[in-house]
Design a protein around this motif. Sequence first.
Motif, PDB file in Angstrom:
ATOM      1  N   GLN A   1      10.182  11.544  35.792  1.00 63.61           N
ATOM      2  CA  GLN A   1      11.294  12.134  34.911  1.00 63.61           C
ATOM      3  C   GLN A   1      12.414  10.992  35.073  1.00 63.61           C
ATOM      4  OE1 GLN A   1      11.561  15.968  36.421  1.00 63.61           O
ATOM      5  NE2 GLN A   1      10.035  16.697  35.110  1.00 63.61           N
ATOM      6  N   GLU A   2      12.890  10.670  35.939  1.00 66.16           N
ATOM      7  CA  GLU A   2      13.897   9.742  36.223  1.00 66.16           C
ATOM      8  C   GLU A   2      13.919   8.368  35.530  1.00 66.16           C
ATOM      9  OE1 GLU A   2      16.554   7.510  39.649  1.00 66.16           O
ATOM     10  OE2 GLU A   2      15.150   9.131  40.126  1.00 66.16           O
ATOM     11  N   GLU A   3      12.547   8.021  35.526  1.00 63.43           N
ATOM     12  CA  GLU A   3      12.253   6.637  35.130  1.00 63.43           C
ATOM     13  C   GLU A   3      12.198   6.780  33.264  1.00 63.43           C
ATOM     14  OE1 GLU A   3       8.458   3.314  34.953  1.00 63.43           O
ATOM     15  OE2 GLU A   3       8.681   4.808  36.572  1.00 63.43           O
ATOM     16  N   ALA A   4      11.715   7.978  32.915  1.00 61.96           N
ATOM     17  CA  ALA A   4      11.745   8.331  31.472  1.00 61.96           C
ATOM     18  C   ALA A   4      13.041   8.169  30.882  1.00 61.96           C
ATOM     19  CB  ALA A   4      11.070   9.711  31.372  1.00 61.96           C
ATOM     20  N   ALA A   5      13.986   8.639  31.905  1.00 62.61           N
ATOM     21  CA  ALA A   5      15.540   8.924  31.495  1.00 62.61           C
ATOM     22  C   ALA A   5      15.829   7.502  31.357  1.00 62.61           C
ATOM     23  CB  ALA A   5      16.397   9.831  32.513  1.00 62.61           C
ATOM     24  N   ARG A   6      15.614   6.814  32.356  1.00 67.27           N
ATOM     25  CA  ARG A   6      16.225   5.089  32.388  1.00 67.27           C
ATOM     26  C   ARG A   6      15.496   4.572  31.163  1.00 67.27           C
ATOM     27  NH1 ARG A   6      14.986   5.444  38.144  1.00 67.27           N
ATOM     28  NH2 ARG A   6      13.264   4.314  37.583  1.00 67.27           N
ATOM     29  N   LEU A   7      14.299   4.683  30.642  1.00 67.35           N
ATOM     30  CA  LEU A   7      13.763   4.140  29.468  1.00 67.35           C
ATOM     31  C   LEU A   7      14.688   4.606  28.436  1.00 67.35           C
ATOM     32  CD1 LEU A   7      11.346   2.809  28.096  1.00 67.35           C
ATOM     33  CD2 LEU A   7      10.377   5.192  28.260  1.00 67.35           C
ATOM     34  N   GLU A   8      14.829   5.690  28.055  1.00 65.65           N
ATOM     35  CA  GLU A   8      15.688   6.208  26.995  1.00 65.65           C
ATOM     36  C   GLU A   8      17.061   5.272  26.884  1.00 65.65           C
ATOM     37  OE1 GLU A   8      14.764   8.046  24.504  1.00 65.65           O
ATOM     38  OE2 GLU A   8      12.722   7.934  25.390  1.00 65.65           O
ATOM     39  N   ALA A   9      17.709   5.407  28.311  1.00 65.71           N
ATOM     40  CA  ALA A   9      19.120   4.807  28.275  1.00 65.71           C
ATOM     41  C   ALA A   9      18.869   3.217  27.938  1.00 65.71           C
ATOM     42  CB  ALA A   9      19.736   4.978  29.727  1.00 65.71           C
ATOM     43  N   ALA A  10      18.027   2.604  28.688  1.00 63.87           N
ATOM     44  CA  ALA A  10      17.815   1.131  28.448  1.00 63.87           C
ATOM     45  C   ALA A  10      17.323   0.807  26.786  1.00 63.87           C
ATOM     46  CB  ALA A  10      16.676   0.600  29.197  1.00 63.87           C
ATOM     47  N   SER A  11      16.527   1.642  26.369  1.00 64.30           N
ATOM     48  CA  SER A  11      16.408   1.358  24.750  1.00 64.30           C
ATOM     49  C   SER A  11      17.661   1.645  24.162  1.00 64.30           C
ATOM     50  CB  SER A  11      15.263   2.474  24.386  1.00 64.30           C
ATOM     51  OG  SER A  11      15.482   3.557  24.435  1.00 64.30           O
ATOM     52  N   GLY A  12      18.293   2.623  24.440  1.00 66.90           N
ATOM     53  CA  GLY A  12      19.644   2.774  23.656  1.00 66.90           C
ATOM     54  C   GLY A  12      20.471   1.566  23.817  1.00 66.90           C
ATOM     55  N   GLU A  13      20.779   1.245  24.627  1.00 61.35           N
ATOM     56  CA  GLU A  13      21.762   0.189  25.302  1.00 61.35           C
ATOM     57  C   GLU A  13      21.198  -1.203  24.310  1.00 61.35           C
ATOM     58  OE1 GLU A  13      21.708  -0.349  29.518  1.00 61.35           O
ATOM     59  OE2 GLU A  13      22.996   1.704  29.738  1.00 61.35           O
ATOM     60  N   THR A  14      19.893  -1.410  24.511  1.00 56.19           N
ATOM     61  CA  THR A  14      19.324  -2.762  23.814  1.00 56.19           C
ATOM     62  C   THR A  14      19.603  -2.762  22.385  1.00 56.19           C
ATOM     63  OG1 THR A  14      17.854  -2.700  25.964  1.00 56.19           O
ATOM     64  CG2 THR A  14      17.214  -4.083  23.722  1.00 56.19           C
ATOM     65  N   ARG A  15      19.175  -1.351  21.970  1.00 61.84           N
ATOM     66  CA  ARG A  15      19.366  -1.405  20.256  1.00 61.84           C
ATOM     67  C   ARG A  15      20.843  -1.667  19.977  1.00 61.84           C
ATOM     68  NH1 ARG A  15      16.275   3.492  20.792  1.00 61.84           N
ATOM     69  NH2 ARG A  15      18.221   4.587  20.521  1.00 61.84           N
ATOM     70  N   GLU A  16      21.689  -1.192  20.911  1.00 61.13           N
ATOM     71  CA  GLU A  16      23.205  -1.184  20.364  1.00 61.13           C
ATOM     72  C   GLU A  16      23.633  -2.777  20.467  1.00 61.13           C
ATOM     73  OE1 GLU A  16      27.040  -0.661  19.194  1.00 61.13           O
ATOM     74  OE2 GLU A  16      25.217   0.865  19.075  1.00 61.13           O
ATOM     75  N   LEU A  17      23.122  -3.561  21.788  1.00 59.95           N
ATOM     76  CA  LEU A  17      23.519  -4.836  21.816  1.00 59.95           C
ATOM     77  C   LEU A  17      22.769  -5.710  20.643  1.00 59.95           C
ATOM     78  CD1 LEU A  17      24.687  -7.063  23.504  1.00 59.95           C
ATOM     79  CD2 LEU A  17      22.435  -7.077  24.743  1.00 59.95           C
ATOM     80  N   ILE A  18      21.837  -5.311  20.299  1.00 56.74           N
ATOM     81  CA  ILE A  18      20.942  -6.101  19.118  1.00 56.74           C
ATOM     82  C   ILE A  18      21.744  -5.883  17.726  1.00 56.74           C
ATOM     83  CG2 ILE A  18      19.055  -6.212  17.530  1.00 56.74           C
ATOM     84  CD1 ILE A  18      17.221  -5.235  20.106  1.00 56.74           C
ATOM     85  N   ARG A  19      22.279  -4.545  17.514  1.00 55.87           N
ATOM     86  CA  ARG A  19      23.230  -4.473  16.301  1.00 55.87           C
ATOM     87  C   ARG A  19      24.351  -5.247  16.234  1.00 55.87           C
ATOM     88  NH1 ARG A  19      20.991   1.080  17.074  1.00 55.87           N
ATOM     89  NH2 ARG A  19      19.361   1.467  15.367  1.00 55.87           N
ATOM     90  N   GLN A  20      25.031  -5.121  17.476  1.00 57.81           N
ATOM     91  CA  GLN A  20      26.492  -5.692  17.610  1.00 57.81           C
ATOM     92  C   GLN A  20      26.321  -7.532  17.374  1.00 57.81           C
ATOM     93  OE1 GLN A  20      27.919  -4.970  21.264  1.00 57.81           O
ATOM     94  NE2 GLN A  20      28.553  -2.842  20.862  1.00 57.81           N
ATOM     95  N   ARG A  21      25.283  -7.921  17.960  1.00 52.97           N
ATOM     96  CA  ARG A  21      25.026  -9.461  17.872  1.00 52.97           C
ATOM     97  C   ARG A  21      24.394  -9.763  16.358  1.00 52.97           C
ATOM     98  NH1 ARG A  21      24.133 -11.882  22.824  1.00 52.97           N
ATOM     99  NH2 ARG A  21      25.785 -10.822  24.276  1.00 52.97           N
TER     100      ARG A  21
END
Length: 343
Positions: free
Chosen positions: A219-239
Amino acid sequence: EEDFQFVLCEGCRQESPSLKLLTCLHSLCLGCLSENKPVGQCPVCQEAIPQASGIPEVDNVLFASLQARLRVYRRIVGGAELLCDNCRKEGEYWCSECEEFLCTTCFEAHQRYLKRESHEARKVTDIRAGALKDFLEGAKRTGSLACSNPTHKNQTLSIYCKKCEKPVCCICALLDTQHAGQHCDIGAEIQRRQEELAAAGRELARRRGGFEASRAALQEEAARLEAASGETRELIRQRVEQLVRLVRREEDELLGLVERRREQGRRELAGELRRVEGVLRRMEAGERLVEKMRLYATEQEVMDMQPFVREALRELQRLRPAAAGGRAQHGDFAECRARLQAL
């Protein structure tokens, strides 16, 4: 009522005289098993059902027996009119061995003719004044074993044949010269089986900790997965917003890759989580069944169910949770970041 919800079908939560005991130690009625889709797996924990029809062969005789006893108790304490099962007069006594209500006249005849059978008939008023636990305890004491030889039905069973693996009466033991020396006291055998189940239950409770830790880690890994995917999408959009229209196509490809990684990781984690939760449900069912057998099972029910339950518990004991350090990381977005940097 809350204390005995465990005797209900774990699918429809209704009483049923046809409860089946699955290898995962969940109990389901024939109706739920027939309607279960897909056929061949437990609808509670998704464990496979070995029988091709999807209908297990083992009856949960303990839960079915408890349902019957509870129905009788509800009739007694509910104020319903109780009639003698022999003459239809007012029923003032209940014999748990005969499973009959008796009027005073039939009770006196019952005591006279069945005094050698040790039938214990209790007054209905005493049952109403007492507790449910006392009523069930009395019914448990009268649930005696019966000899498998139909001509020895009235014989007291006090012997267990280790070679035949079944209880026998004194007559059968004397006639069974081939198994001389293989007989022991039935009470000792029942006590041994109860202790074996209790030990298996304790071991199951001890092993649950590993699976609970595995579930928490997933469950903790699933939460990290969601957080990592959100951060990566935001970084991609900014660049990508800083780039010219020509590289907008690259943005779409990167976002698609992220989504594929995210969905792949989510599916893998969801599959592992379902497996662990299914095992935990089986373990909970095992602990509950062992405890209820200790509290309420008759000797016959212990003899009927213990081998099956023991094998199911051993199968659970052989399961191991995935080691926290040996599990692969899900949702690796390194390729996305590398392509973004190159862009």
